[in-house]
Design a protein around this motif. Structure first.
Motif, PDB file in Angstrom:
ATOM      1  N   GLN A  37      74.019  14.854   8.605  1.00  0.00           N
ATOM      2  CA  GLN A  37      73.743  16.027   9.439  1.00  0.00           C
ATOM      3  C   GLN A  37      72.285  16.470   9.322  1.00  0.00           C
ATOM      4  O   GLN A  37      71.666  16.860  10.313  1.00  0.00           O
ATOM      5  CB  GLN A  37      74.689  17.175   9.062  1.00  0.00           C
ATOM      6  N   GLU A  38      71.733  16.388   8.116  1.00  0.00           N
ATOM      7  CA  GLU A  38      70.318  16.731   7.941  1.00  0.00           C
ATOM      8  C   GLU A  38      69.432  15.762   8.717  1.00  0.00           C
ATOM      9  O   GLU A  38      68.455  16.164   9.355  1.00  0.00           O
ATOM     10  CB  GLU A  38      69.940  16.682   6.452  1.00  0.00           C
ATOM     11  N   LEU A  39      69.802  14.473   8.673  1.00  0.00           N
ATOM     12  CA  LEU A  39      69.014  13.484   9.405  1.00  0.00           C
ATOM     13  C   LEU A  39      69.070  13.756  10.909  1.00  0.00           C
ATOM     14  O   LEU A  39      68.048  13.695  11.589  1.00  0.00           O
ATOM     15  CB  LEU A  39      69.513  12.060   9.095  1.00  0.00           C
ATOM     16  N   TYR A  40      70.264  14.095  11.419  1.00  0.00           N
ATOM     17  CA  TYR A  40      70.365  14.390  12.853  1.00  0.00           C
ATOM     18  C   TYR A  40      69.545  15.624  13.219  1.00  0.00           C
ATOM     19  O   TYR A  40      68.901  15.663  14.276  1.00  0.00           O
ATOM     20  CB  TYR A  40      71.827  14.570  13.284  1.00  0.00           C
ATOM     21  N   ALA A  41      69.569  16.644  12.358  1.00  0.00           N
ATOM     22  CA  ALA A  41      68.765  17.838  12.625  1.00  0.00           C
ATOM     23  C   ALA A  41      67.288  17.445  12.736  1.00  0.00           C
ATOM     24  O   ALA A  41      66.573  17.870  13.647  1.00  0.00           O
ATOM     25  CB  ALA A  41      68.971  18.871  11.517  1.00  0.00           C
ATOM     26  N   LEU A  42      66.853  16.580  11.828  1.00  0.00           N
ATOM     27  CA  LEU A  42      65.458  16.114  11.838  1.00  0.00           C
ATOM     28  C   LEU A  42      65.179  15.283  13.096  1.00  0.00           C
ATOM     29  O   LEU A  42      64.116  15.398  13.716  1.00  0.00           O
ATOM     30  CB  LEU A  42      65.209  15.281  10.572  1.00  0.00           C
ATOM     31  N   VAL A  43      66.149  14.446  13.491  1.00  0.00           N
ATOM     32  CA  VAL A  43      66.018  13.631  14.707  1.00  0.00           C
ATOM     33  C   VAL A  43      65.790  14.541  15.916  1.00  0.00           C
ATOM     34  O   VAL A  43      64.863  14.340  16.698  1.00  0.00           O
ATOM     35  CB  VAL A  43      67.285  12.765  14.929  1.00  0.00           C
ATOM     36  N   PHE A  44      66.633  15.567  16.057  1.00  0.00           N
ATOM     37  CA  PHE A  44      66.537  16.435  17.234  1.00  0.00           C
ATOM     38  C   PHE A  44      65.229  17.224  17.241  1.00  0.00           C
ATOM     39  O   PHE A  44      64.563  17.334  18.266  1.00  0.00           O
ATOM     40  CB  PHE A  44      67.730  17.397  17.290  1.00  0.00           C
ATOM     41  N   VAL A  45      64.861  17.764  16.077  1.00  0.00           N
ATOM     42  CA  VAL A  45      63.654  18.586  16.027  1.00  0.00           C
ATOM     43  C   VAL A  45      62.414  17.752  16.360  1.00  0.00           C
ATOM     44  O   VAL A  45      61.539  18.185  17.108  1.00  0.00           O
ATOM     45  CB  VAL A  45      63.517  19.249  14.640  1.00  0.00           C
ATOM     46  N   THR A  46      62.356  16.514  15.840  1.00  0.00           N
ATOM     47  CA  THR A  46      61.154  15.702  16.087  1.00  0.00           C
ATOM     48  C   THR A  46      61.157  15.111  17.498  1.00  0.00           C
ATOM     49  O   THR A  46      60.105  14.928  18.090  1.00  0.00           O
ATOM     50  CB  THR A  46      61.018  14.561  15.059  1.00  0.00           C
ATOM     51  N   ARG A  47      62.332  14.803  18.062  1.00  0.00           N
ATOM     52  CA  ARG A  47      62.349  14.216  19.398  1.00  0.00           C
ATOM     53  C   ARG A  47      62.093  15.260  20.470  1.00  0.00           C
ATOM     54  O   ARG A  47      61.495  14.971  21.493  1.00  0.00           O
ATOM     55  CB  ARG A  47      63.684  13.530  19.684  1.00  0.00           C
ATOM     56  N   TYR A  48      62.565  16.488  20.241  1.00  0.00           N
ATOM     57  CA  TYR A  48      62.473  17.492  21.291  1.00  0.00           C
ATOM     58  C   TYR A  48      61.230  18.371  21.160  1.00  0.00           C
ATOM     59  O   TYR A  48      61.213  19.510  21.607  1.00  0.00           O
ATOM     60  CB  TYR A  48      63.762  18.332  21.331  1.00  0.00           C
ATOM     61  N   LEU A  49      60.175  17.814  20.549  1.00  0.00           N
ATOM     62  CA  LEU A  49      58.895  18.524  20.510  1.00  0.00           C
ATOM     63  C   LEU A  49      58.397  18.786  21.925  1.00  0.00           C
ATOM     64  O   LEU A  49      57.627  19.715  22.175  1.00  0.00           O
ATOM     65  CB  LEU A  49      57.854  17.680  19.753  1.00  0.00           C
ATOM     66  N   ASP A  50      58.880  17.959  22.888  1.00  0.00           N
ATOM     67  CA  ASP A  50      58.430  18.131  24.280  1.00  0.00           C
ATOM     68  C   ASP A  50      59.020  19.382  24.936  1.00  0.00           C
ATOM     69  O   ASP A  50      58.655  19.708  26.059  1.00  0.00           O
ATOM     70  CB  ASP A  50      58.725  16.877  25.113  1.00  0.00           C
ATOM     71  N   LEU A  51      59.926  20.064  24.237  1.00  0.00           N
ATOM     72  CA  LEU A  51      60.427  21.349  24.747  1.00  0.00           C
ATOM     73  C   LEU A  51      59.249  22.298  25.006  1.00  0.00           C
ATOM     74  O   LEU A  51      59.290  23.123  25.908  1.00  0.00           O
ATOM     75  CB  LEU A  51      61.368  21.996  23.721  1.00  0.00           C
ATOM     76  N   PHE A  52      58.203  22.152  24.182  1.00  0.00           N
ATOM     77  CA  PHE A  52      57.050  23.050  24.294  1.00  0.00           C
ATOM     78  C   PHE A  52      56.047  22.578  25.346  1.00  0.00           C
ATOM     79  O   PHE A  52      55.214  23.345  25.808  1.00  0.00           O
ATOM     80  CB  PHE A  52      56.332  23.169  22.942  1.00  0.00           C
ATOM     81  N   THR A  53      56.084  21.288  25.701  1.00  0.00           N
ATOM     82  CA  THR A  53      55.024  20.757  26.567  1.00  0.00           C
ATOM     83  C   THR A  53      55.504  20.354  27.958  1.00  0.00           C
ATOM     84  O   THR A  53      54.762  20.482  28.921  1.00  0.00           O
ATOM     85  CB  THR A  53      54.353  19.542  25.908  1.00  0.00           C
ATOM     86  N   ASP A  54      56.742  19.794  28.076  1.00  0.00           N
ATOM     87  CA  ASP A  54      57.201  19.318  29.378  1.00  0.00           C
ATOM     88  C   ASP A  54      58.520  19.972  29.755  1.00  0.00           C
ATOM     89  O   ASP A  54      59.386  20.147  28.911  1.00  0.00           O
ATOM     90  CB  ASP A  54      57.439  17.789  29.348  1.00  0.00           C
ATOM     91  N   PHE A  55      58.642  20.280  31.037  1.00  0.00           N
ATOM     92  CA  PHE A  55      59.931  20.747  31.533  1.00  0.00           C
ATOM     93  C   PHE A  55      60.511  19.662  32.429  1.00  0.00           C
ATOM     94  O   PHE A  55      59.863  19.200  33.363  1.00  0.00           O
ATOM     95  CB  PHE A  55      59.776  22.056  32.316  1.00  0.00           C
ATOM     96  N   ILE A  56      61.738  19.202  32.126  1.00  0.00           N
ATOM     97  CA  ILE A  56      62.351  18.134  32.919  1.00  0.00           C
ATOM     98  C   ILE A  56      63.429  18.717  33.823  1.00  0.00           C
ATOM     99  O   ILE A  56      63.384  18.536  35.029  1.00  0.00           O
ATOM    100  CB  ILE A  56      62.898  17.028  32.012  1.00  0.00           C
ATOM    101  N   SER A  57      64.392  19.429  33.251  1.00  0.00           N
ATOM    102  CA  SER A  57      65.406  20.114  34.058  1.00  0.00           C
ATOM    103  C   SER A  57      66.074  21.160  33.184  1.00  0.00           C
ATOM    104  O   SER A  57      65.945  21.124  31.957  1.00  0.00           O
ATOM    105  CB  SER A  57      66.445  19.116  34.586  1.00  0.00           C
ATOM    106  N   VAL A  58      66.812  22.066  33.833  1.00  0.00           N
ATOM    107  CA  VAL A  58      67.537  23.092  33.082  1.00  0.00           C
ATOM    108  C   VAL A  58      68.558  22.410  32.173  1.00  0.00           C
ATOM    109  O   VAL A  58      68.705  22.741  31.002  1.00  0.00           O
ATOM    110  CB  VAL A  58      68.229  24.085  34.036  1.00  0.00           C
ATOM    111  N   TYR A  59      69.266  21.397  32.754  1.00  0.00           N
ATOM    112  CA  TYR A  59      70.258  20.642  31.987  1.00  0.00           C
ATOM    113  C   TYR A  59      69.638  20.083  30.715  1.00  0.00           C
ATOM    114  O   TYR A  59      70.185  20.225  29.621  1.00  0.00           O
ATOM    115  CB  TYR A  59      70.794  19.508  32.871  1.00  0.00           C
TER     116      TYR A  59
END
Lengths: 215, 10
Positions: A37-59
């Motif tokens: 679970q810790e690894l998955y949390a780290l996976v999501f946080v590092t992959r979704y850094l683009d939340l701050f830079t790119d908008f793809i869709s609301v979904y």
């Protein structure tokens, strides 16, 4: 978005919800690997850094936030919830996951699309996701008996990967788009890790017996 | 011609 991609996302979401439901309903996290679970949390946080830079869709944005939030909630419960944390199988969950983090980071430093902060962390998250299930599989193997919800959790995660591969095949032929080789190789490795588990899951389902992994 | 999948996947 095609049906395979959507099905994959839904299986991914369901797998996390199954875990949250199990923890909430039974006030127990026995059989669940905190390290995975810790690894998955780290996976999501590092992959979704683009939340701050790119908008793809609301979904896309909503799903990313849900994945980060729900995984963080599971980690929090297993570590801090006064009742839940007592059932954590600490002595069985001894996989040295920091080695996975280190190895994946070194790999990402060498194998990436572009030498930028975001691209390196994106590649890191792809590599880490491929192996993040290992502590969970080792824990299941050690404890021998697998309760239904934990078995379903791993089953849904495997289904998510399988549908993502179908999604890439679909996009290759229907949208003339190819998945990056980093994702493809990692995705195949990740799916292969589930193959062994699926075999025993299928056997137990066929025989209508409790899932039991060989030592 | 094939284009790479942009990072619209989760």
């Amino acid at each position: 978005m095609n049906i395979f991609r959507f099905a994959g996302d839904m299986f991914h979401l369901i797998s996390i919800l199954v875990l949250l439901l199990k923890i909430y309903a039974t006030k127990s996290c026995s059989g669940i690997s905190l390290k995975t679970q810790e690894l998955y949390a780290l996976v999501f946080v590092t992959r979704y850094l683009d939340l701050f830079t790119d908008f793809i869709s609301v979904y896309n944005t909503v799903m990313k936030l849900v994945f980060i939030g729900s995984t963080a909630a599971i980690v929090w419960c297993m570590q801090w919830h006064p009742v839940v944390k007592r059932s954590y199988d600490r002595e069985l969950d001894t996989f040295r996951h920091y080695f996975l983090v280190g190895a994946c980071f070194v790999l990402a430093l060498f194998l990436h699309e572009n030498f930028t902060f975001q691209e390196i962390f994106w590649a890191f998250s792809i590599y880490l996701e491929a192996v993040a299930i290992l502590p969970q599989l080792v824990l299941l193997q050690r404890s021998g008996n697998v309760d239904n919800l934990t078995g379903q959790y791993v089953f849904f995660l495997g289904a998510y990967r399988a549908f993502y591969i179908l999604n890439w095949i679909y996009r290759y032929f229907m949208e003339q788009r190819f998945s990056r080789w980093i994702s493809c190789i990692s995705g195949l490795v990740q799916t292969a890790l589930y193959a062994d588990f699926f075999y025993y899951y299928f056997l137990s389902w066929k025989n209508n017996a409790k899932l039991h992994l060989p030592a | 011609k094939q284009d790479p999948i942009t990072k619209d996947e989760l």
